[in-house]
Scaffold this motif. Sequence first.
Motif, PDB file in Angstrom:
ATOM      1  N   ARG A 196       0.831  -1.199   0.000  1.00 44.20           N
ATOM      2  CA  ARG A 196       0.000   0.000   0.000  1.00 44.20           C
ATOM      3  C   ARG A 196       0.875   1.263   0.000  1.00 44.20           C
ATOM      4  O   ARG A 196       0.585   2.235  -0.703  1.00 44.20           O
ATOM      5  CB  ARG A 196      -0.926   0.011   1.218  1.00 44.20           C
ATOM      6  CG  ARG A 196      -2.374  -0.103   0.842  1.00 44.20           C
ATOM      7  CD  ARG A 196      -3.311   0.037   2.025  1.00 44.20           C
ATOM      8  NE  ARG A 196      -3.906  -1.259   2.319  1.00 44.20           N
ATOM      9  CZ  ARG A 196      -3.505  -2.119   3.240  1.00 44.20           C
ATOM     10  NH1 ARG A 196      -2.524  -1.840   4.020  1.00 44.20           N
ATOM     11  NH2 ARG A 196      -4.102  -3.259   3.412  1.00 44.20           N
ATOM     12  N   THR A 197       1.937   1.253   0.788  1.00 40.29           N
ATOM     13  CA  THR A 197       2.849   2.391   0.838  1.00 40.29           C
ATOM     14  C   THR A 197       3.489   2.620  -0.527  1.00 40.29           C
ATOM     15  O   THR A 197       3.550   3.745  -1.018  1.00 40.29           O
ATOM     16  CB  THR A 197       3.943   2.174   1.908  1.00 40.29           C
ATOM     17  OG1 THR A 197       3.308   2.022   3.182  1.00 40.29           O
ATOM     18  CG2 THR A 197       4.919   3.334   1.960  1.00 40.29           C
ATOM     19  N   VAL A 198       3.948   1.544  -1.155  1.00 35.82           N
ATOM     20  CA  VAL A 198       4.580   1.646  -2.473  1.00 35.82           C
ATOM     21  C   VAL A 198       3.591   2.194  -3.498  1.00 35.82           C
ATOM     22  O   VAL A 198       3.961   2.977  -4.372  1.00 35.82           O
ATOM     23  CB  VAL A 198       5.140   0.282  -2.913  1.00 35.82           C
ATOM     24  CG1 VAL A 198       5.586   0.312  -4.362  1.00 35.82           C
ATOM     25  CG2 VAL A 198       6.305  -0.117  -2.011  1.00 35.82           C
ATOM     26  N   SER A 199       2.314   1.808  -3.381  1.00 38.04           N
ATOM     27  CA  SER A 199       1.313   2.281  -4.347  1.00 38.04           C
ATOM     28  C   SER A 199       1.120   3.788  -4.277  1.00 38.04           C
ATOM     29  O   SER A 199       0.603   4.390  -5.211  1.00 38.04           O
ATOM     30  CB  SER A 199      -0.025   1.560  -4.139  1.00 38.04           C
ATOM     31  OG  SER A 199      -0.672   2.028  -2.975  1.00 38.04           O
ATOM     32  N   GLY A 200       1.546   4.407  -3.183  1.00 39.52           N
ATOM     33  CA  GLY A 200       1.427   5.850  -3.034  1.00 39.52           C
ATOM     34  C   GLY A 200       2.643   6.626  -3.507  1.00 39.52           C
ATOM     35  O   GLY A 200       2.667   7.850  -3.401  1.00 39.52           O
ATOM     36  N   LEU A 201       3.640   5.935  -4.039  1.00 38.74           N
ATOM     37  CA  LEU A 201       4.828   6.625  -4.541  1.00 38.74           C
ATOM     38  C   LEU A 201       4.519   7.314  -5.873  1.00 38.74           C
ATOM     39  O   LEU A 201       3.448   7.131  -6.451  1.00 38.74           O
ATOM     40  CB  LEU A 201       5.986   5.637  -4.709  1.00 38.74           C
ATOM     41  CG  LEU A 201       6.520   5.024  -3.423  1.00 38.74           C
ATOM     42  CD1 LEU A 201       7.589   3.987  -3.729  1.00 38.74           C
ATOM     43  CD2 LEU A 201       7.074   6.099  -2.497  1.00 38.74           C
ATOM     44  N   ALA A 202       5.479   8.051  -6.388  1.00 42.32           N
ATOM     45  CA  ALA A 202       5.303   8.814  -7.624  1.00 42.32           C
ATOM     46  C   ALA A 202       4.842   7.937  -8.785  1.00 42.32           C
ATOM     47  O   ALA A 202       5.151   6.736  -8.835  1.00 42.32           O
ATOM     48  CB  ALA A 202       6.631   9.498  -7.987  1.00 42.32           C
TER      49      ALA A 202
END
Length: 170
Positions: A114-120
């Motif tokens: 989920r955190t990675v999905s919020g990256l650029a």
Amino acid sequence: TRRERAPWTRRDHARHSRSSSSASAGTPAYGALRDRPVRVFEVDTPATQRAKRQALDRAGIDASHVTFVETDFGQTSWFDALLRRGFDPDLPTFILWEGVTCYLDEKTVQTTLRTVSGLAVGSRIAFDTWSLEYFSRVVGQYMRLVVKWVYGESFQFFLCTAAPARNKAA
């Protein structure tokens, strides 16, 4: 079956990403990205980071372009640790997450994804995992015991690879 080009290769990564994060990924990025205009972060536990740095020193491998970030995925926020070491989440990022997921619980894996999905936009993650079906068999159960005995670690996370999951992934 017809073979197709992987959607994201190292060449694409070097051309499109400005940041690379490696979660316990060994040393592939150390040489391949040395002369590229990207930041390379190596994320792992403090003890493993020490062992990696000692091994790199003994082998004479220059890792001066790598930012080593100490964290424990199950205990602290790897993302906060990266931010403290200069990681810019607004840049497209490639995360190579190898040899980690099997030691984490499902909640931690899902939180990380989920955190990675919020990256650029343009950011990617590549990770390995183990098959639930394999580790449910006798050989898999034996491997779990050996890993626990030798390394003191327990395998916790597996992905189901049986149909319909296999059909969806194909």
